[in-house]
Design an enzyme around this catalytic site. Sequence first.
Site, PDB file in Angstrom:
ATOM      1  N   LEU A  87      -3.784  -3.798   1.117  1.00  0.00           N
ATOM      2  CA  LEU A  87      -3.310  -5.139   0.809  1.00  0.00           C
ATOM      3  C   LEU A  87      -3.427  -5.544  -0.654  1.00  0.00           C
ATOM      4  O   LEU A  87      -2.935  -6.598  -1.033  1.00  0.00           O
ATOM      5  CB  LEU A  87      -4.021  -6.164   1.698  1.00  0.00           C
ATOM      6  CG  LEU A  87      -3.777  -5.982   3.195  1.00  0.00           C
ATOM      7  CD1 LEU A  87      -4.509  -7.049   3.993  1.00  0.00           C
ATOM      8  CD2 LEU A  87      -2.300  -5.982   3.523  1.00  0.00           C
ATOM      9  N   HIS A 106       5.922  -0.212   4.660  1.00  0.00           N
ATOM     10  CA  HIS A 106       6.021  -1.662   4.839  1.00  0.00           C
ATOM     11  C   HIS A 106       6.696  -1.949   6.173  1.00  0.00           C
ATOM     12  O   HIS A 106       7.670  -1.282   6.525  1.00  0.00           O
ATOM     13  CB  HIS A 106       6.822  -2.276   3.689  1.00  0.00           C
ATOM     14  CG  HIS A 106       6.880  -3.762   3.744  1.00  0.00           C
ATOM     15  ND1 HIS A 106       5.821  -4.549   3.354  1.00  0.00           N
ATOM     16  CD2 HIS A 106       7.839  -4.606   4.167  1.00  0.00           C
ATOM     17  CE1 HIS A 106       6.147  -5.826   3.527  1.00  0.00           C
ATOM     18  NE2 HIS A 106       7.367  -5.888   4.031  1.00  0.00           N
ATOM     19  N   ASP A 147       6.484  -4.278  -3.193  1.00  0.00           N
ATOM     20  CA  ASP A 147       7.572  -3.869  -2.302  1.00  0.00           C
ATOM     21  C   ASP A 147       8.931  -3.760  -2.979  1.00  0.00           C
ATOM     22  O   ASP A 147       9.969  -3.910  -2.334  1.00  0.00           O
ATOM     23  CB  ASP A 147       7.665  -4.828  -1.098  1.00  0.00           C
ATOM     24  CG  ASP A 147       6.373  -4.887  -0.308  1.00  0.00           C
ATOM     25  OD1 ASP A 147       5.700  -3.850  -0.182  1.00  0.00           O
ATOM     26  OD2 ASP A 147       6.038  -5.975   0.184  1.00  0.00           O
TER      27      ASP A 147
END
Length: 189
Positions: A87, A106, A147
């Site tokens: 995280l 993800h 991401d």
Amino acid sequence: MKKLVIFASGSGSNFQAIIDAIARNELEAQIAGLITNRDETGAAGRAISNNIPVTVIKDSDPVMLNEKLEAQLSAWNPDLIILAGFLNKIPDKIVRKYHGRIINIHPSLLPKYGGKGFYGMKVHQAVLNSGDKITGCTVHYVNDEYDKGDIIEQSHVEIHPTDTAEKLAARVLKAEHQLLPRVIKKLLT
């Protein structure tokens, strides 16, 4: 033999999928170690059960975090670094040093539902709130933005009308357990 280093913050089910793929000889690699940012995670327990070294690095100071990560990664000398439910953002200096050798899994079809704050049930609830009919998971290269790295491969999961975030998460996780070892194998060969 190629060496992997896994980063995980939680239960470690994707980490276990990698361990299992190696045990079944589907992946020709060894796991040099696990880096986690929390004490007593499920991932750490899985590592200990499989005689895999564990390093806990919880520093919030970016300089100390970078120094400790650099030292541990240099010692383990990985061919590939896998973020499997980790995280924290990887420091830019580490991303640059291991460019093209850090991947992340993800729980959505990026670029949808990615970025800072999109993790776990938050992702699945956002997917359900959107009215999308398909979701899935993505393995992508890690760059200096959450991401946003180049997508390597995705796996699709159908959304059912009766889905809750928890039901959807369980099906996406099964897809992750298949996708991640497959992508690792592709990248190592």
